[in-house]
Structure formats: C-alpha cells, structure tokens
Motif scaffolding. Structure first.
Motif, PDB file in Angstrom:
ATOM      1  N   VAL A   1      -8.805  15.052 -42.296  1.00 19.44           N
ATOM      2  CA  VAL A   1      -9.530  14.072 -41.687  1.00 19.44           C
ATOM      3  C   VAL A   1      -8.554  13.676 -40.369  1.00 19.44           C
ATOM      4  O   VAL A   1      -9.033  13.834 -39.242  1.00 19.44           O
ATOM      5  CB  VAL A   1      -9.836  13.072 -42.569  1.00 19.44           C
ATOM      6  CG1 VAL A   1     -10.338  11.965 -41.759  1.00 19.44           C
ATOM      7  CG2 VAL A   1     -10.803  13.420 -43.457  1.00 19.44           C
ATOM      8  N   HIS A   2      -7.375  13.463 -40.470  1.00 20.51           N
ATOM      9  CA  HIS A   2      -6.607  12.803 -39.366  1.00 20.51           C
ATOM     10  C   HIS A   2      -6.511  13.862 -38.260  1.00 20.51           C
ATOM     11  O   HIS A   2      -6.372  13.659 -37.166  1.00 20.51           O
ATOM     12  CB  HIS A   2      -5.391  12.322 -40.183  1.00 20.51           C
ATOM     13  CG  HIS A   2      -5.762  10.900 -40.715  1.00 20.51           C
ATOM     14  ND1 HIS A   2      -6.086   9.879 -40.309  1.00 20.51           N
ATOM     15  CD2 HIS A   2      -5.707  10.653 -42.094  1.00 20.51           C
ATOM     16  CE1 HIS A   2      -6.081   8.844 -41.096  1.00 20.51           C
ATOM     17  NE2 HIS A   2      -5.889   9.370 -42.256  1.00 20.51           N
ATOM     18  N   ARG A   3      -6.171  15.008 -38.847  1.00 20.83           N
ATOM     19  CA  ARG A   3      -6.028  16.237 -37.735  1.00 20.83           C
ATOM     20  C   ARG A   3      -7.164  16.163 -36.899  1.00 20.83           C
ATOM     21  O   ARG A   3      -7.034  16.494 -35.606  1.00 20.83           O
ATOM     22  CB  ARG A   3      -5.827  17.550 -38.407  1.00 20.83           C
ATOM     23  CG  ARG A   3      -4.651  17.638 -39.161  1.00 20.83           C
ATOM     24  CD  ARG A   3      -4.492  18.950 -39.805  1.00 20.83           C
ATOM     25  NE  ARG A   3      -3.146  19.437 -40.467  1.00 20.83           N
ATOM     26  CZ  ARG A   3      -2.951  19.457 -41.942  1.00 20.83           C
ATOM     27  NH1 ARG A   3      -4.130  19.840 -42.496  1.00 20.83           N
ATOM     28  NH2 ARG A   3      -1.888  19.684 -42.436  1.00 20.83           N
ATOM     29  N   ALA A   4      -8.349  16.166 -37.611  1.00 26.58           N
ATOM     30  CA  ALA A   4      -9.604  16.208 -36.641  1.00 26.58           C
ATOM     31  C   ALA A   4      -9.604  15.236 -35.618  1.00 26.58           C
ATOM     32  O   ALA A   4      -9.996  15.331 -34.533  1.00 26.58           O
ATOM     33  CB  ALA A   4     -10.832  16.223 -37.537  1.00 26.58           C
ATOM     34  N   VAL A   5      -9.383  13.859 -35.952  1.00 25.54           N
ATOM     35  CA  VAL A   5      -9.596  12.849 -35.129  1.00 25.54           C
ATOM     36  C   VAL A   5      -8.524  12.829 -33.918  1.00 25.54           C
ATOM     37  O   VAL A   5      -8.493  12.401 -33.012  1.00 25.54           O
ATOM     38  CB  VAL A   5      -9.330  11.375 -35.905  1.00 25.54           C
ATOM     39  CG1 VAL A   5      -9.448  10.025 -34.982  1.00 25.54           C
ATOM     40  CG2 VAL A   5     -10.679  11.339 -36.703  1.00 25.54           C
ATOM     41  N   GLU A   6      -7.160  13.065 -34.677  1.00 29.97           N
ATOM     42  CA  GLU A   6      -6.045  13.449 -33.469  1.00 29.97           C
ATOM     43  C   GLU A   6      -6.601  14.302 -32.327  1.00 29.97           C
ATOM     44  O   GLU A   6      -5.959  14.054 -31.260  1.00 29.97           O
ATOM     45  CB  GLU A   6      -4.744  13.581 -34.166  1.00 29.97           C
ATOM     46  CG  GLU A   6      -3.991  12.729 -35.077  1.00 29.97           C
ATOM     47  CD  GLU A   6      -2.592  13.047 -35.403  1.00 29.97           C
ATOM     48  OE1 GLU A   6      -2.289  13.868 -34.962  1.00 29.97           O
ATOM     49  OE2 GLU A   6      -1.874  12.358 -36.255  1.00 29.97           O
ATOM     50  N   GLY A   7      -6.950  15.429 -32.818  1.00 25.93           N
ATOM     51  CA  GLY A   7      -7.341  16.306 -31.665  1.00 25.93           C
ATOM     52  C   GLY A   7      -8.430  15.911 -30.954  1.00 25.93           C
ATOM     53  O   GLY A   7      -8.490  16.086 -29.650  1.00 25.93           O
ATOM     54  N   HIS A   8      -9.411  15.108 -31.331  1.00 27.58           N
ATOM     55  CA  HIS A   8     -10.438  14.563 -30.301  1.00 27.58           C
ATOM     56  C   HIS A   8      -9.827  13.417 -29.746  1.00 27.58           C
ATOM     57  O   HIS A   8      -9.948  13.375 -28.599  1.00 27.58           O
ATOM     58  CB  HIS A   8     -11.550  13.774 -31.533  1.00 27.58           C
ATOM     59  CG  HIS A   8     -12.766  13.553 -30.609  1.00 27.58           C
ATOM     60  ND1 HIS A   8     -13.516  14.288 -30.233  1.00 27.58           N
ATOM     61  CD2 HIS A   8     -13.046  12.251 -30.335  1.00 27.58           C
ATOM     62  CE1 HIS A   8     -14.566  13.812 -29.624  1.00 27.58           C
ATOM     63  NE2 HIS A   8     -14.274  12.527 -29.591  1.00 27.58           N
ATOM     64  N   LEU A   9      -8.686  12.681 -29.990  1.00 26.64           N
ATOM     65  CA  LEU A   9      -8.110  11.726 -29.393  1.00 26.64           C
ATOM     66  C   LEU A   9      -7.133  12.394 -28.172  1.00 26.64           C
ATOM     67  O   LEU A   9      -7.434  11.748 -26.983  1.00 26.64           O
ATOM     68  CB  LEU A   9      -7.164  10.925 -30.225  1.00 26.64           C
ATOM     69  CG  LEU A   9      -6.491   9.782 -29.432  1.00 26.64           C
ATOM     70  CD1 LEU A   9      -7.394   8.629 -28.642  1.00 26.64           C
ATOM     71  CD2 LEU A   9      -5.570   9.045 -30.593  1.00 26.64           C
ATOM     72  N   ALA A  10      -6.655  13.227 -28.518  1.00 21.87           N
ATOM     73  CA  ALA A  10      -6.039  14.136 -27.511  1.00 21.87           C
ATOM     74  C   ALA A  10      -6.884  14.520 -26.482  1.00 21.87           C
ATOM     75  O   ALA A  10      -6.151  14.665 -25.145  1.00 21.87           O
ATOM     76  CB  ALA A  10      -5.206  15.204 -28.131  1.00 21.87           C
ATOM     77  N   ASP A  11      -7.970  14.954 -26.613  1.00 26.06           N
ATOM     78  CA  ASP A  11      -9.095  15.413 -25.630  1.00 26.06           C
ATOM     79  C   ASP A  11      -9.792  14.273 -24.960  1.00 26.06           C
ATOM     80  O   ASP A  11     -10.337  14.643 -23.826  1.00 26.06           O
ATOM     81  CB  ASP A  11      -9.975  16.305 -26.273  1.00 26.06           C
ATOM     82  CG  ASP A  11      -9.592  17.638 -26.854  1.00 26.06           C
ATOM     83  OD1 ASP A  11      -8.361  18.099 -26.527  1.00 26.06           O
ATOM     84  OD2 ASP A  11     -10.239  18.036 -27.901  1.00 26.06           O
ATOM     85  N   SER A  12      -9.664  13.170 -25.348  1.00 27.25           N
ATOM     86  CA  SER A  12     -10.190  11.907 -24.647  1.00 27.25           C
ATOM     87  C   SER A  12      -9.738  11.459 -23.393  1.00 27.25           C
ATOM     88  O   SER A  12     -10.233  10.866 -22.496  1.00 27.25           O
ATOM     89  CB  SER A  12     -10.333  10.726 -25.743  1.00 27.25           C
ATOM     90  OG  SER A  12      -9.002  10.032 -25.723  1.00 27.25           O
ATOM     91  N   GLY A  13      -8.324  11.724 -23.120  1.00 30.69           N
ATOM     92  CA  GLY A  13      -7.597  11.144 -21.929  1.00 30.69           C
ATOM     93  C   GLY A  13      -7.320   9.928 -22.142  1.00 30.69           C
ATOM     94  O   GLY A  13      -6.545   9.071 -20.932  1.00 30.69           O
ATOM     95  N   ILE A  14      -7.509   9.108 -23.148  1.00 31.86           N
ATOM     96  CA  ILE A  14      -6.844   7.935 -23.331  1.00 31.86           C
ATOM     97  C   ILE A  14      -5.387   7.783 -23.471  1.00 31.86           C
ATOM     98  O   ILE A  14      -4.898   8.759 -24.417  1.00 31.86           O
ATOM     99  CB  ILE A  14      -7.743   7.180 -24.602  1.00 31.86           C
ATOM    100  CG1 ILE A  14      -9.184   7.031 -24.243  1.00 31.86           C
ATOM    101  CG2 ILE A  14      -7.204   5.469 -24.705  1.00 31.86           C
ATOM    102  CD1 ILE A  14      -9.881   6.242 -25.376  1.00 31.86           C
ATOM    103  N   PRO A  15      -4.766   7.124 -22.689  1.00 24.58           N
ATOM    104  CA  PRO A  15      -3.449   6.975 -22.923  1.00 24.58           C
ATOM    105  C   PRO A  15      -3.235   6.378 -24.491  1.00 24.58           C
ATOM    106  O   PRO A  15      -3.820   5.469 -24.854  1.00 24.58           O
ATOM    107  CB  PRO A  15      -2.548   5.730 -22.273  1.00 24.58           C
ATOM    108  CG  PRO A  15      -3.629   5.953 -20.978  1.00 24.58           C
ATOM    109  CD  PRO A  15      -5.004   6.085 -21.601  1.00 24.58           C
ATOM    110  N   SER A  16      -2.564   7.287 -25.666  1.00 24.06           N
ATOM    111  CA  SER A  16      -2.601   6.780 -27.018  1.00 24.06           C
ATOM    112  C   SER A  16      -1.060   7.007 -27.649  1.00 24.06           C
ATOM    113  O   SER A  16      -0.352   7.653 -27.059  1.00 24.06           O
ATOM    114  CB  SER A  16      -3.409   7.492 -27.644  1.00 24.06           C
ATOM    115  OG  SER A  16      -3.303   9.056 -27.423  1.00 24.06           O
ATOM    116  N   THR A  17      -1.157   6.473 -28.860  1.00 26.28           N
ATOM    117  CA  THR A  17      -0.262   6.597 -29.653  1.00 26.28           C
ATOM    118  C   THR A  17      -0.599   6.872 -31.100  1.00 26.28           C
ATOM    119  O   THR A  17      -1.286   6.406 -31.558  1.00 26.28           O
ATOM    120  CB  THR A  17       0.888   5.339 -29.693  1.00 26.28           C
ATOM    121  OG1 THR A  17       1.478   5.219 -28.231  1.00 26.28           O
ATOM    122  CG2 THR A  17       2.193   5.593 -30.429  1.00 26.28           C
ATOM    123  N   LEU A  18       0.218   7.888 -31.830  1.00 27.03           N
ATOM    124  CA  LEU A  18      -0.019   7.961 -33.036  1.00 27.03           C
ATOM    125  C   LEU A  18       0.944   7.536 -34.170  1.00 27.03           C
ATOM    126  O   LEU A  18       2.096   7.717 -33.764  1.00 27.03           O
ATOM    127  CB  LEU A  18      -0.183   9.485 -33.457  1.00 27.03           C
ATOM    128  CG  LEU A  18      -1.302  10.495 -32.514  1.00 27.03           C
ATOM    129  CD1 LEU A  18      -0.992  11.842 -32.563  1.00 27.03           C
ATOM    130  CD2 LEU A  18      -2.724  10.057 -32.887  1.00 27.03           C
TER     131      LEU A  18
END
Length: 292
Positions: free
Chosen positions: A118-135
């Motif tokens: 579940v978290h792998r899928a969301v992390e991948g989507h976040l990486a593609d979003s372009g939002i500056p982010s932290t995991l």
C-alpha cells in the motif's frame, strides 16, 4: 502559517493536530465526518474542520490552499491507495508548498507484505506528483501492539506468529512530534528526504509480555502460534479479511526482523532520545486492561 491534516482523527494525525495547535498554529483537518472529528478533537481556537468527499476531486481541491503545508496519513482500508492518491492529486492541483506522508519502515526492501505494498504504491504516486515532499517511515507502533494485547490478555488469548524476532517499536507521540517539526521547518530543510523512525531498542513479543507483566503486577503471556493457526484464530473471531491480513503482516515484520535495526533519525529530528516501549507500557497498559 497554514497546516492541513488529512487523517486528523487517526492515531498519529490527531496527535499532530494537537501538537501544532498547542504551538499556536492554524490547522485545517480534512475529514469525511466533521461531526465525528469534532467529537474526537474538540472545538479549539485555530482548528477548522473541512468536510471532504474522497470521490469528488473538486471538493478535495477546495480543502487545500496555495502554499499550504500538508500531512497525509489515512487509516488502513481497502481504498487507502486510491484515497491517498486522490488527496495527493488535489494537493498538487491546489499548488501546496509541501507534503509529508506517513509511510512504513520496510517500503524500500523487497519484502512482500500488504501494508508495505500500500505504502509503496502511494509513495510512487507522490514522487510523480511534483509536490516537494518528505516520507516518514516508522516501525510498528507500540501503541498498536498494546491496544491489540489489551483485547486478548483478559482471556489469556494474546498471541501470534512472531517467533523469536525483535522489533524497534516506536511511540506515536514521537512520530507526531517529528511530523510537527517537519511541517514547521518546511521543504527547504526536508524535501526529498525519507526518514526511518524507530524506538531506542529492539524487543521481542515475549519481552513486551514481560514488560506488561511488570506494569500490571501479574503474569501476561504472548502465545506463539503457527501462521496458519493464527490466521484461523483471527478469522474465527469474525474479523474482516483486511484486518486479519494487517495483523498477520505485523507479525511478519517482527518474525522476519524487517524492523529490527535501531535508526538514529528519531533522536536527531527530535533532539532527544526516542521513548522506549517500556515507557508507553508503564503509562498506559494498566488503564487499558482495566477497561477491557
């Protein structure tokens, strides 16, 4: 500064909300049930409830403002990937400044596990979003383990398939304090980073049982079961399949040592030592068991 919390009634999200409010910040909690959220968090100065529909992109975008700093961490559900991805898409459309995502230790391994997938899928989507982010990838919450134990200890039925494995169980109070700090400090300090949060030591489930025994002044046992036996036991209780899979997954983390290594991120980010499992147990388990 405006903070948005998606998952504000959850174990971590509610603590983040209170932490930020206690520091005098403004917090908007995105919720599917504003009345329930208000019952959980209360009405406080600086706290706003914004009711969302995770299937309505337009409504979701309205929950964010340009420049917001955002926490995303929903509870486990069959639609968690879809729901968190929808929040990320809405945050990107609203041009938020920064997003911190509650993930899970072990995501960056090859381990097959429902929780990690579940978290792998969301992390991948976040990486593609372009939002500056932290995991933020915490180990298993000691809060969760104690809550599970309290449901079964009165019947001497607490157990699982953790073998002799150990886990660096982390206290969600530490996790929430880390998130509040990341949100305050912002993308300049933390964007593009992934942090692994653990407790200060690795303990087995039998050691957790010993700590609980000491806290309540009576013997508490954690019964070792084969995985198939434990699955049948949990299914026989009438638990939903997803909950059974999550509980089996938590055992896997301990049994396979996926969360057995102490990491220093918690100490560094907090500027103080992480709370040991014994601290949470000593403070809470007697009350939990008396209420069960």
């Amino acid at each position: 500064m405006s903070f948005v919390v998606a998952g504000g009634t959850g174990t971590v999200g509610s603590k983040i909300t209170r932490e930020l409010l206690g520091q005098g910040h403004q917090v908007r909690v995105l919720t599917r049930d504003a009345e329930r959220a208000a019952e959980r968090l209360g009405h406080q100065d600086g706290l706003e409830f914004f009711q969302i529909d995770l299937t309505d992109p337009g409504r979701l975008v309205g929950g964010f403002g340009k420049g917001d700093r955002v926490f995303v961490g929903l509870g486990g559900s069959p639609t968690q990937v879809q729901d968190e991805n929808a929040l990320i898409d809405a945050a990107a459309s609203a041009e938020v400044e920064y997003l911190v995502k509650l993930s899970c230790e072990g995501v960056d391994t090859g381990t097959e596990n429902l929780i990690l997938d579940v978290h792998r899928a969301v992390e991948g989507h976040l990486a593609d979003s372009g939002i500056p982010s932290t995991l933020v990838r915490p180990s298993t919450f000691i809060d969760t383990i104690v809550s599970i134990a309290s449901q079964f200890i009165p019947q001497d039925a607490w157990g699982g398939n953790s073998a002799d494995g150990v886990c660096t169980f982390v206290d969600t109070r530490d996790v929430a304090e880390v998130f509040a700090s990341l949100l305050r400090q912002g993308p300049e300090a933390h964007a593009g980073r992934a942090y692994t949060l653990t407790g200060p030591d690795a303990v087995s489930m039998s050691q957790v049982a010993e700590l609980i025994s000491t806290a309540v002044s009576r013997e508490v046992r954690h019964h070792e079961r084969a995985e198939s036996e434990n699955e049948s036991f949990l299914t026989g209780l009438g638990l939903p399949p997803l909950q059974v899979a999550v509980l089996l997954g938590l055992d896997q983390f301990t049994r396979e040592g996926i969360m057995s290594q102490v990491h220093g991120d918690t100490h560094v980010l907090l500027g103080k030592p992480a709370r040991p499992a014994a601290a949470f147990i000593n403070e809470t388990v007697a009350e939990l068991l008396s209420a069960s």
